[in-house]
Scaffold this motif. Structure first.
Motif, PDB file in Angstrom:
ATOM      1  N   ALA A 405       0.586  -1.139  -0.062  1.00 31.48           N
ATOM      2  CA  ALA A 405      -0.100  -0.139   0.082  1.00 31.48           C
ATOM      3  C   ALA A 405       0.849   1.087   0.001  1.00 31.48           C
ATOM      4  CB  ALA A 405      -0.810  -0.065   1.277  1.00 31.48           C
ATOM      5  N   TYR A 406       2.068   1.200   0.924  1.00 26.88           N
ATOM      6  CA  TYR A 406       2.696   2.706   0.838  1.00 26.88           C
ATOM      7  C   TYR A 406       3.601   2.691  -0.363  1.00 26.88           C
ATOM      8  CZ  TYR A 406       6.800   5.284   1.585  1.00 26.88           C
ATOM      9  OH  TYR A 406       7.656   6.423   1.544  1.00 26.88           O
ATOM     10  N   VAL A 407       4.139   1.613  -1.076  1.00 26.94           N
ATOM     11  CA  VAL A 407       5.018   1.962  -2.150  1.00 26.94           C
ATOM     12  C   VAL A 407       4.132   2.208  -3.348  1.00 26.94           C
ATOM     13  CG1 VAL A 407       6.706   1.099  -3.769  1.00 26.94           C
ATOM     14  CG2 VAL A 407       6.861   0.573  -1.167  1.00 26.94           C
ATOM     15  N   ALA A 408       2.988   1.691  -3.360  1.00 30.39           N
ATOM     16  CA  ALA A 408       1.957   1.827  -4.623  1.00 30.39           C
ATOM     17  C   ALA A 408       1.529   3.138  -4.373  1.00 30.39           C
ATOM     18  CB  ALA A 408       1.077   0.768  -4.598  1.00 30.39           C
ATOM     19  N   THR A 409       1.284   3.932  -3.530  1.00 34.11           N
ATOM     20  CA  THR A 409       0.883   5.147  -3.285  1.00 34.11           C
ATOM     21  C   THR A 409       1.771   6.108  -3.583  1.00 34.11           C
ATOM     22  OG1 THR A 409      -0.742   4.473  -1.391  1.00 34.11           O
ATOM     23  CG2 THR A 409      -0.209   6.814  -1.625  1.00 34.11           C
ATOM     24  N   ALA A 410       3.245   5.696  -3.386  1.00 36.56           N
ATOM     25  CA  ALA A 410       4.204   6.625  -4.003  1.00 36.56           C
ATOM     26  C   ALA A 410       4.274   6.541  -5.150  1.00 36.56           C
ATOM     27  CB  ALA A 410       5.633   6.320  -3.328  1.00 36.56           C
ATOM     28  N   LEU A 411       4.077   5.455  -5.785  1.00 39.74           N
ATOM     29  CA  LEU A 411       4.050   5.599  -7.276  1.00 39.74           C
ATOM     30  C   LEU A 411       2.931   6.221  -8.015  1.00 39.74           C
ATOM     31  CD1 LEU A 411       5.166   1.824  -8.018  1.00 39.74           C
ATOM     32  CD2 LEU A 411       6.001   3.628  -9.016  1.00 39.74           C
ATOM     33  N   GLY A 412       1.740   6.440  -7.356  1.00 41.51           N
ATOM     34  CA  GLY A 412       0.454   6.984  -7.692  1.00 41.51           C
ATOM     35  C   GLY A 412       0.820   8.319  -7.645  1.00 41.51           C
ATOM     36  N   GLN A 413       1.605   9.076  -6.556  1.00 45.84           N
ATOM     37  CA  GLN A 413       1.679  10.329  -6.384  1.00 45.84           C
ATOM     38  C   GLN A 413       2.778  10.720  -7.480  1.00 45.84           C
ATOM     39  OE1 GLN A 413       0.651  12.541  -4.060  1.00 45.84           O
ATOM     40  NE2 GLN A 413       1.598  14.175  -5.574  1.00 45.84           N
ATOM     41  N   LEU A 414       3.650  10.051  -7.813  1.00 48.12           N
ATOM     42  CA  LEU A 414       4.804  10.495  -8.941  1.00 48.12           C
ATOM     43  C   LEU A 414       4.078  10.610 -10.034  1.00 48.12           C
ATOM     44  CD1 LEU A 414       7.784  10.873  -9.210  1.00 48.12           C
ATOM     45  CD2 LEU A 414       7.906   8.159  -9.677  1.00 48.12           C
ATOM     46  N   ALA A 415       3.072   9.567 -10.343  1.00 48.95           N
ATOM     47  CA  ALA A 415       2.315   9.631 -11.781  1.00 48.95           C
ATOM     48  C   ALA A 415       1.632  10.737 -11.808  1.00 48.95           C
ATOM     49  CB  ALA A 415       1.655   8.397 -12.081  1.00 48.95           C
ATOM     50  N   TRP A 416       0.648  11.169 -10.660  1.00 50.96           N
ATOM     51  CA  TRP A 416      -0.246  12.313 -10.641  1.00 50.96           C
ATOM     52  C   TRP A 416       0.740  13.572 -11.063  1.00 50.96           C
ATOM     53  CZ3 TRP A 416      -0.395  16.492  -7.657  1.00 50.96           C
ATOM     54  CH2 TRP A 416      -1.802  17.332  -7.719  1.00 50.96           C
ATOM     55  N   ASN A 417       1.838  13.711 -10.451  1.00 52.35           N
ATOM     56  CA  ASN A 417       2.737  14.750 -10.292  1.00 52.35           C
ATOM     57  C   ASN A 417       2.998  15.029 -12.008  1.00 52.35           C
ATOM     58  OD1 ASN A 417       2.687  15.835  -7.708  1.00 52.35           O
ATOM     59  ND2 ASN A 417       4.601  14.692  -7.225  1.00 52.35           N
ATOM     60  N   GLN A 418       3.104  13.958 -12.574  1.00 49.33           N
ATOM     61  CA  GLN A 418       3.443  14.253 -14.188  1.00 49.33           C
ATOM     62  C   GLN A 418       2.302  14.253 -15.149  1.00 49.33           C
ATOM     63  OE1 GLN A 418       6.815  14.522 -13.931  1.00 49.33           O
ATOM     64  NE2 GLN A 418       6.397  13.834 -11.845  1.00 49.33           N
ATOM     65  N   GLY A 419       0.959  14.334 -14.330  1.00 48.55           N
ATOM     66  CA  GLY A 419      -0.243  14.366 -15.022  1.00 48.55           C
ATOM     67  C   GLY A 419      -0.694  13.190 -15.625  1.00 48.55           C
ATOM     68  N   ASP A 420      -0.064  11.926 -15.280  1.00 46.51           N
ATOM     69  CA  ASP A 420      -0.481  10.772 -16.109  1.00 46.51           C
ATOM     70  C   ASP A 420      -1.522   9.957 -15.044  1.00 46.51           C
ATOM     71  OD1 ASP A 420      -0.643   8.059 -17.059  1.00 46.51           O
ATOM     72  OD2 ASP A 420       1.448   7.824 -16.773  1.00 46.51           O
ATOM     73  N   TYR A 421      -2.531  10.495 -15.150  1.00 52.87           N
ATOM     74  CA  TYR A 421      -3.690  10.223 -14.461  1.00 52.87           C
ATOM     75  C   TYR A 421      -4.326   8.809 -14.200  1.00 52.87           C
ATOM     76  CZ  TYR A 421      -3.902  15.205 -14.260  1.00 52.87           C
ATOM     77  OH  TYR A 421      -3.653  16.500 -14.383  1.00 52.87           O
ATOM     78  N   LYS A 422      -4.157   8.106 -15.246  1.00 50.17           N
ATOM     79  CA  LYS A 422      -4.493   6.609 -15.860  1.00 50.17           C
ATOM     80  C   LYS A 422      -3.533   5.675 -15.079  1.00 50.17           C
ATOM     81  CE  LYS A 422      -5.377   3.233 -19.344  1.00 50.17           C
ATOM     82  NZ  LYS A 422      -5.053   2.801 -20.857  1.00 50.17           N
ATOM     83  N   THR A 423      -2.222   6.263 -15.154  1.00 52.26           N
ATOM     84  CA  THR A 423      -1.195   5.283 -14.291  1.00 52.26           C
ATOM     85  C   THR A 423      -1.369   5.581 -12.866  1.00 52.26           C
ATOM     86  OG1 THR A 423       0.323   5.367 -16.278  1.00 52.26           O
ATOM     87  CG2 THR A 423       1.303   4.905 -14.021  1.00 52.26           C
ATOM     88  N   SER A 424      -1.840   6.854 -12.435  1.00 49.92           N
ATOM     89  CA  SER A 424      -1.821   7.081 -10.897  1.00 49.92           C
ATOM     90  C   SER A 424      -2.975   6.460 -10.609  1.00 49.92           C
ATOM     91  CB  SER A 424      -2.377   8.723 -11.150  1.00 49.92           C
ATOM     92  OG  SER A 424      -2.260   8.859  -9.614  1.00 49.92           O
TER      93      SER A 424
END
Length: 629
Positions: A405-424
């Motif tokens: 849960a922790y690491v996948a959330t960090a990945l989601g935040q990173l993707a959101w910061n780049q505007g990649d909402y689908k990956t996020s």
């Protein structure tokens, strides 16, 4: 927070009418759900629970509140069986670091697994075994946060809370994605169980024998006794029921009040509870427990590590660094201290030093707590590709729900910061498949839904987060979502959220938390602008980071001091850190200072990077861009 900058000297005017422009730094910087009544009821509940802890003899404070820099998860799942508990230990996945559960054993380094091209230094230790006290400390510790938007760093399983149930008519595509990923994860776990069963049985015998042996040790006059982690059920400490763990520790300490390790573990548990429940009243309790531990056994490693975690949670990063360094003098391989040192250096703006420490930590104690920090250091200098590769590596090595849960959330935040909402959204679904009550993932998913245009789902999700964890970030986001929707009553609902930020700030400060950065960010757009500037100046005087530079620039702008603001806005974006809000602030300030070409470039970059970075800010960025064309 630290009272001075990384160079040891105050910077800026710290409250005067003018602010000294910054010098370039070396290195790589880096509805109405919640109400005042809800906060008051939380205070009463915490007061009653604190009374129970007083009977354990530690005389801790009793207050109720809400706090922390990162929303935390909870779980109402059943207590794990002995086999499940033992399985965690055979895989080496004891919680560690400062956030979600982490890998307590030494494994491949980031350089070896993430393809960075760097060979593992000679200091790498294979099979380093943490002490009983260090293991227990990792099981109850927690991170702050300082990076409000990033969730927590890998440190222990958080306190459970009930997930919101959905009727069949409420099922959304995001819910279906979570369910599908959960089925895949369950199949993988069943395979691992069969593979580890034999080792689990053998280790269970060893743990049981050790527990019986330690339980026989009793208080003898002035002598200290075995630490609580060995005396308290390992299964209980490994479970995500922090309240039950604290209750067990309190009972243990009533019978063995001279257990310095037990007091240190209790202090760390209070720090974690403060974060998972948004309750800063736990910080004075943590401080009392840690002081008790140090009085019984001066300079013991676990209590010093706890003081580092407590200082970071209160945003006193200078003290957090000092305590972490004390621990590392005793044990250079302390995973918790290495992680705390990286966190403190990042939050002090000492990015070059943070990068060196991350490399050293990767060599000494590679694992999830170190990998996630290593990734963030790279993100701060704009190396998003390495950051994601390292996080994917960390996720691949995760076996516990807390780690996933922790690491996948960090990945989601990173993707959101780049505007990649689908990956996020996919990353957040992975996180929620592991723990569907993990608040950082729920908050992140709501932000991604808002950015994707699903405002109804975003509001519903953020209301759920705020009802359990009313921190400034989610409160401001929900308020802006109400303003953007602008239905009947929404403006009043938005004002309620902004008012709660002020209530949180007062409660946090009453319990020793430095809340100037939170105050500056929220008040600049939705509160007292002069208060925002005072808070931003004070925070800049303590530490020079990309976040404090941006906060000061924006506070100066809203107070009509754009010429002073421009150098800070440029410094906030000078490290390569890809943050659309920073670019938006810079573009608005450049426009106000008569630099239309630069303003157009900054605003275009912000909207290209993350077009949904803010419910209101993105809309204003588009309007400003049209005006300068």
């Amino acid at each position: 927070m630290p009272r001075r900058t990384n160079d040891g000297a105050p910077a800026g005017d710290n409250g005067a009418d003018s602010t000294t422009p910054p010098k370039p730094t070396e290195g790589r910087p880096t509805g109405r759900v919640a109400s005042d009544r809800a906060i008051a009821s939380r205070q009463d509940a915490v007061g009653r629970e604190a009374a129970g802890s007083e009977s354990a003899g530690h005389g801790t404070a009793e207050h109720g509140a809400t706090t922390s820099t990162a929303a935390e998860r909870s779980d109402t799942g059943p207590e794990p069986s002995a086999q499940e508990t033992t399985k965690r230990r055979t895989t080496g996945r004891e919680p560690a670091g400062q956030g979600a559960a982490g890998n307590g054993t030494t494994g491949p380094t980031v350089a070896e697994c993430a393809g960075t091209g760097r060979e593992a230094p000679e200091q790498t230790i294979a099979g380093h075994e943490p002490s009983a006290q260090e293991t227990a400390a990792r099981e109850t510790g927690g991170r702050d946060a300082a990076k409000p938007a990033r969730g927590r760093a890998p440190e222990q399983d958080a306190h459970p809370q009930s997930a919101r149930s959905h009727t069949p008519s409420e099922v959304t595509p995001d819910d279906q994605r979570v369910a599908a990923l959960r089925r895949v994860a369950a199949a993988g776990r069943r395979w691992r169980v069969g593979q580890l069963a034999g080792c689990a049985v053998l280790l269970a015998v060893a743990l049981t024998a050790g527990s019986i042996a330690v339980g026989a040790i009793r208080d003898g006059g002035t002598a200290t006794v075995a630490s609580a982690p060995a005396a308290v059920s390992p299964g209980l400490m490994a479970a995500r029921d922090l309240d039950a763990s604290i209750t067990a520790l309190q009972a243990h300490l009533r019978s063995q009040p001279k257990d310095f390790g037990g007091w240190a573990t209790l202090g760390l548990a209070y720090v974690e509870q403060a974060r998972t429940k948004g309750d800063p009243s736990r910080y004075p309790q943590a401080e009392q427990a840690l002081k008790r531990s140090l009085a019984l056994q001066p300079d013991n490693e676990q209590a010093l590590a706890g003081r580092a975690a407590l200082a970071a949670a209160r945003h006193d990063f200078k003290d957090a660094l000092a305590y972490a360094d004390q621990v590392l003098k005793q044990n250079p391989y302390s995973e918790r201290a290495l992680s705390s040192r990286i966190d403190a250096l990042v939050e002090l703006g000492r990015y070059a030093d943070a990068s060196k420490t991350a490399d050293l930590a990767d060599a000494r104690r590679p694992g999830i707590p170190v990998f996630t920090r290593y990734a963030y250091v790279h993100e701060l200098r704009g190396d998003v590709r390495t950051a994601r590769a390292v996080l994917e590596q960390a996720l691949g090595s995760a076996t516990t729900p807390g780690d996933v849960a922790y690491v996948a959330t960090a990945l989601g935040q990173l993707a959101w910061n780049q505007g990649d909402y689908k990956t996020s959204l996919t990353d957040y679904a992975r996180a929620l498949a592991a723990d569907d009550t993990y608040l950082p993932a729920l908050e992140g998913r709501a932000r991604a839904q808002a950015a994707s245009g699903d405002r109804a789902a975003a509001i519903k999700g953020m209301e759920d987060v705020v009802s359990r964890y009313p921190l400034p970030g989610p409160l401001v986001e929900l308020g802006e979502l109400y303003e953007a929707r602008d239905a009947e009553g929404d403006q009043a609902k938005a004002r309620d959220q902004y008012a709660l930020v002020d209530a949180w700030t007062a409660l946090a400060r009453a319990n020793g938390v430095n809340a100037d950065l939170d105050t500056a960010l929220a008040a600049a757009d939705h509160g007292d602008k002069q208060s925002a500037l005072r808070a931003a100046r004070a925070e800049w005087a303590r530490r020079h980071t990309v976040h404090t530079a941006d906060a000061l620039a924006w506070a100066l702008h809203v107070n009509g001091r754009d010429e002073e603001a421009l150098p800070y806005a440029r410094q906030a974006t000078a490290t390569g850190y890809r943050n659309a809000a920073f670019l938006y602030h810079r573009g608005i300030i450049e426009r106000a200072t008569g630099h239309p070409k630069e303003a157009s470039a900054s605003l275009t970059a912000a909207l290209k990077l993350n077009p949904g970075f803010s419910p209101l800010g993105a809309r204003e960025a588009r309007s400003a861009l049209e005006a300068v064309k």
